[in-house]
Design a protein around this motif. Structure first.
Motif, PDB file in Angstrom:
ATOM      1  N   LEU A 113      -8.171   0.408   7.681  1.00 23.42           N
ATOM      2  CA  LEU A 113      -7.706   0.167   9.049  1.00 23.42           C
ATOM      3  C   LEU A 113      -7.099   1.422   9.664  1.00 23.42           C
ATOM      4  CD1 LEU A 113      -6.149  -3.390   8.553  1.00 23.42           C
ATOM      5  CD2 LEU A 113      -8.141  -2.832   9.971  1.00 23.42           C
ATOM      6  N   THR A 114      -6.342   2.167   8.866  1.00 24.45           N
ATOM      7  CA  THR A 114      -5.731   3.407   9.361  1.00 24.45           C
ATOM      8  C   THR A 114      -6.804   4.416   9.761  1.00 24.45           C
ATOM      9  OG1 THR A 114      -3.786   3.052   7.958  1.00 24.45           O
ATOM     10  CG2 THR A 114      -4.142   5.280   8.799  1.00 24.45           C
ATOM     11  N   ALA A 115      -7.862   4.493   8.964  1.00 25.61           N
ATOM     12  CA  ALA A 115      -8.951   5.413   9.279  1.00 25.61           C
ATOM     13  C   ALA A 115      -9.666   5.029  10.571  1.00 25.61           C
ATOM     14  CB  ALA A 115      -9.954   5.449   8.123  1.00 25.61           C
ATOM     15  N   ARG A 116      -9.582   3.751  10.934  1.00 22.73           N
ATOM     16  CA  ARG A 116     -10.202   3.285  12.177  1.00 22.73           C
ATOM     17  C   ARG A 116      -9.257   3.434  13.377  1.00 22.73           C
ATOM     18  NH1 ARG A 116     -11.925  -2.650  10.702  1.00 22.73           N
ATOM     19  NH2 ARG A 116     -12.211  -2.706  12.977  1.00 22.73           N
ATOM     20  N   GLY A 117      -8.076   4.020  13.161  1.00 21.38           N
ATOM     21  CA  GLY A 117      -7.185   4.315  14.266  1.00 21.38           C
ATOM     22  C   GLY A 117      -6.023   3.359  14.453  1.00 21.38           C
ATOM     23  N   TYR A 118      -5.862   2.403  13.547  1.00 17.54           N
ATOM     24  CA  TYR A 118      -4.747   1.456  13.674  1.00 17.54           C
ATOM     25  C   TYR A 118      -3.513   2.063  13.010  1.00 17.54           C
ATOM     26  CZ  TYR A 118      -8.408  -1.686  15.149  1.00 17.54           C
ATOM     27  OH  TYR A 118      -9.458  -2.243  15.835  1.00 17.54           O
ATOM     28  N   ARG A 119      -2.453   2.234  13.804  1.00 18.64           N
ATOM     29  CA  ARG A 119      -1.258   2.916  13.314  1.00 18.64           C
ATOM     30  C   ARG A 119      -0.132   1.937  12.967  1.00 18.64           C
ATOM     31  NH1 ARG A 119      -4.464   6.003  12.413  1.00 18.64           N
ATOM     32  NH2 ARG A 119      -4.941   7.971  13.437  1.00 18.64           N
ATOM     33  N   ARG A 120      -0.237   0.713  13.398  1.00 16.49           N
ATOM     34  CA  ARG A 120       0.761  -0.308  13.082  1.00 16.49           C
ATOM     35  C   ARG A 120       0.055  -1.404  12.283  1.00 16.49           C
ATOM     36  NH1 ARG A 120       4.186   2.758  13.885  1.00 16.49           N
ATOM     37  NH2 ARG A 120       5.870   2.755  15.420  1.00 16.49           N
ATOM     38  N   VAL A 121       0.054  -1.237  10.975  1.00 22.62           N
ATOM     39  CA  VAL A 121      -0.638  -2.187  10.101  1.00 22.62           C
ATOM     40  C   VAL A 121       0.398  -3.012   9.342  1.00 22.62           C
ATOM     41  CG1 VAL A 121      -2.267  -2.493   8.205  1.00 22.62           C
ATOM     42  CG2 VAL A 121      -2.610  -0.634   9.867  1.00 22.62           C
ATOM     43  N   ALA A 122       0.401  -4.309   9.602  1.00 25.78           N
ATOM     44  CA  ALA A 122       1.318  -5.226   8.928  1.00 25.78           C
ATOM     45  C   ALA A 122       0.598  -5.918   7.780  1.00 25.78           C
ATOM     46  CB  ALA A 122       1.845  -6.270   9.915  1.00 25.78           C
ATOM     47  N   VAL A 123       1.359  -6.352   6.801  1.00 27.12           N
ATOM     48  CA  VAL A 123       0.822  -7.158   5.700  1.00 27.12           C
ATOM     49  C   VAL A 123       1.335  -8.582   5.854  1.00 27.12           C
ATOM     50  CG1 VAL A 123       0.826  -7.541   3.208  1.00 27.12           C
ATOM     51  CG2 VAL A 123       0.558  -5.220   4.118  1.00 27.12           C
ATOM     52  N   ALA A 124       0.406  -9.519   5.992  1.00 26.67           N
ATOM     53  CA  ALA A 124       0.744 -10.944   6.062  1.00 26.67           C
ATOM     54  C   ALA A 124       0.614 -11.532   4.668  1.00 26.67           C
ATOM     55  CB  ALA A 124      -0.190 -11.672   7.032  1.00 26.67           C
ATOM     56  N   TRP A 144       4.113  -0.603   7.098  1.00 26.66           N
ATOM     57  CA  TRP A 144       4.993  -0.930   8.226  1.00 26.66           C
ATOM     58  C   TRP A 144       5.807  -2.164   7.863  1.00 26.66           C
ATOM     59  CZ3 TRP A 144       3.205  -3.927  13.078  1.00 26.66           C
ATOM     60  CH2 TRP A 144       4.245  -3.975  14.026  1.00 26.66           C
ATOM     61  N   ILE A 145       5.442  -3.344   8.335  1.00 26.45           N
ATOM     62  CA  ILE A 145       6.181  -4.563   8.018  1.00 26.45           C
ATOM     63  C   ILE A 145       5.347  -5.455   7.110  1.00 26.45           C
ATOM     64  CG2 ILE A 145       7.564  -4.560  10.128  1.00 26.45           C
ATOM     65  CD1 ILE A 145       5.603  -6.668  11.261  1.00 26.45           C
ATOM     66  N   ALA A 146       6.034  -6.285   6.340  1.00 25.10           N
ATOM     67  CA  ALA A 146       5.372  -7.281   5.496  1.00 25.10           C
ATOM     68  C   ALA A 146       6.106  -8.602   5.665  1.00 25.10           C
ATOM     69  CB  ALA A 146       5.384  -6.854   4.033  1.00 25.10           C
ATOM     70  N   SER A 147       5.364  -9.658   5.859  1.00 30.58           N
ATOM     71  CA  SER A 147       5.983 -10.968   6.033  1.00 30.58           C
ATOM     72  C   SER A 147       6.343 -11.582   4.689  1.00 30.58           C
ATOM     73  CB  SER A 147       5.054 -11.908   6.800  1.00 30.58           C
ATOM     74  OG  SER A 147       3.841 -12.102   6.092  1.00 30.58           O
ATOM     75  N   LYS A 148       7.239 -12.553   4.731  1.00 32.41           N
ATOM     76  CA  LYS A 148       7.632 -13.273   3.525  1.00 32.41           C
ATOM     77  C   LYS A 148       6.575 -14.306   3.161  1.00 32.41           C
ATOM     78  CE  LYS A 148      12.614 -12.900   4.395  1.00 32.41           C
ATOM     79  NZ  LYS A 148      13.868 -13.662   4.650  1.00 32.41           N
ATOM     80  N   PRO A 149       6.568 -14.773   1.903  1.00 31.43           N
ATOM     81  CA  PRO A 149       5.674 -15.881   1.539  1.00 31.43           C
ATOM     82  C   PRO A 149       5.919 -17.107   2.419  1.00 31.43           C
ATOM     83  CG  PRO A 149       6.566 -14.847  -0.427  1.00 31.43           C
ATOM     84  CD  PRO A 149       7.294 -14.244   0.743  1.00 31.43           C
ATOM     85  N   LEU A 150       4.949 -17.972   2.474  1.00 23.55           N
ATOM     86  CA  LEU A 150       4.971 -19.098   3.411  1.00 23.55           C
ATOM     87  C   LEU A 150       6.042 -20.115   3.071  1.00 23.55           C
ATOM     88  CD1 LEU A 150       1.104 -19.419   3.584  1.00 23.55           C
ATOM     89  CD2 LEU A 150       2.622 -18.266   5.209  1.00 23.55           C
ATOM     90  N   GLY A 151       6.268 -20.347   1.801  1.00 26.62           N
ATOM     91  CA  GLY A 151       7.405 -21.119   1.326  1.00 26.62           C
ATOM     92  C   GLY A 151       7.621 -22.450   1.989  1.00 26.62           C
ATOM     93  N   THR A 152       8.802 -22.606   2.564  1.00 26.50           N
ATOM     94  CA  THR A 152       9.217 -23.891   3.117  1.00 26.50           C
ATOM     95  C   THR A 152       9.008 -23.980   4.624  1.00 26.50           C
ATOM     96  OG1 THR A 152      11.491 -23.094   3.362  1.00 26.50           O
ATOM     97  CG2 THR A 152      10.932 -24.222   1.301  1.00 26.50           C
ATOM     98  N   HIS A 153       8.153 -23.139   5.176  1.00 17.28           N
ATOM     99  CA  HIS A 153       7.906 -23.240   6.610  1.00 17.28           C
ATOM    100  C   HIS A 153       7.448 -24.665   6.952  1.00 17.28           C
ATOM    101  CE1 HIS A 153       5.995 -22.759  10.538  1.00 17.28           C
ATOM    102  NE2 HIS A 153       6.844 -21.749  10.697  1.00 17.28           N
ATOM    103  N   PRO A 154       7.949 -25.254   8.053  1.00 20.70           N
ATOM    104  CA  PRO A 154       7.599 -26.643   8.380  1.00 20.70           C
ATOM    105  C   PRO A 154       6.099 -26.914   8.436  1.00 20.70           C
ATOM    106  CG  PRO A 154       9.393 -25.885   9.777  1.00 20.70           C
ATOM    107  CD  PRO A 154       8.947 -24.699   8.989  1.00 20.70           C
TER     108      PRO A 154
END
Length: 258
Positions: free
Chosen positions: A190-201, A220-230
């Motif tokens: 993704l970075t090689a394709r020009g994306y500079r803000r790459v998040a990990v879901a 950049w940012i990484a989200s938490k595991p899905l866990g107890t989300h409603p």
């Protein structure tokens, strides 16, 4: 976040004849995983207090699924995998354990792909700092456990496509094991394709080694595991209801066949 509405079937009476909901988790050596799964089941019970809700693990944690099914005797249950795609556990392990049990069981589909799963993924990204209006340089890597099963990879790719449609940015699937690309490889592409803000879901149900490993690869940012989300609790109940409705429709067709 865009809310997803799913109509639930409540046709089964809240009596002793109601099939139990048995949530089948993988199991983990990380003690946070068991606590997360138990808290998620508490959310399910709060949503449907009259429904018997049980927990069984494929491995590593107690109660193991065979023990949970043994405790049910010859009662009926719907087994809902707390897994996010098809694979060996869904196709072989869980059906094998169910077949060896006296309980009368039906097995639901895994949790993904589904719009409710995307609701949870989106919400976790927003919590991690994902912007409401991402720019043209934003992209996401959807990190999951991985499997050699091509149907598992197809499910993850479908979840990535649904998340991309929700976010309006590219979403590339990546894996912690057994499949490629890795998170690092997907980030570099993704970075090689020009994306500079790459998040990990984080497409994991609970904290653990794979979730930690994938988050560490985020530039950049990484989200938490899905866990107890409603949305996860609603999705477990949806898979339960869906299985009961499908089974009921099949029985009606069989009775109507001359």
């Amino acid at each position: 976040m865009t809310a997803t509405t799913v109509t639930s079937s409540r046709t089964t009476a809240a009596t002793g004849g109601t099939p139990a909901l048995v949530v089948v988790a993988h199991g983990s050596r990380d003690p946070r995983a068991l606590g997360t799964v138990r808290a998620l089941l508490d959310r399910v019970r709060a949503l449907r207090p009259a429904l018997p809700v049980r927990l069984g693990h494929v491995e590593l944690n107690e109660p193991l699924l065979p023990d949970t099914l043994t405790a049910l005797g010859d009662g009926s249950a719907v087994l809902v995998p707390l897994l996010l795609s098809r694979g060996y556990h869904v196709k072989r392990d869980i059906p094998g354990m169910a077949a060896a049990s006296p309980a009368r069981t039906r097995q639901a589909a895994p949790l993904g792909p589904h719009p409710l799963l995307v609701d949870a993924l989106h919400a976790r990204l927003l919590e991690a700092g994902w912007p409401t209006h991402p720019g043209p340089d934003h992209a996401v890597v959807l990190a999951s456990a991985g499997s050699r099963d091509p149907e598992s990879r197809a499910d993850t790719a479908r979840t990535a496509a649904l998340l991309a449609a929700r976010l309006g940015v590219p979403v590339a699937p990546a894996y912690a094991s057994a499949a490629t690309p890795t998170v690092g490889e997907a980030v570099r592409t993704l970075t090689a394709r020009g994306y500079r803000r790459v998040a990990v879901a984080s497409c994991f149900t609970a904290p653990g080694r794979f979730a930690t490993q994938c988050a560490a690869g985020a530039p950049w940012i990484a989200s938490k595991p899905l866990g107890t989300h409603p949305a996860m609790a609603h999705l477990l109940l949806h898979r339960y209801d869906e299985t009961l409705m499908t089974n009921g429709a099949m029985k009606r067709r069989a009775l109507a066949t001359p």
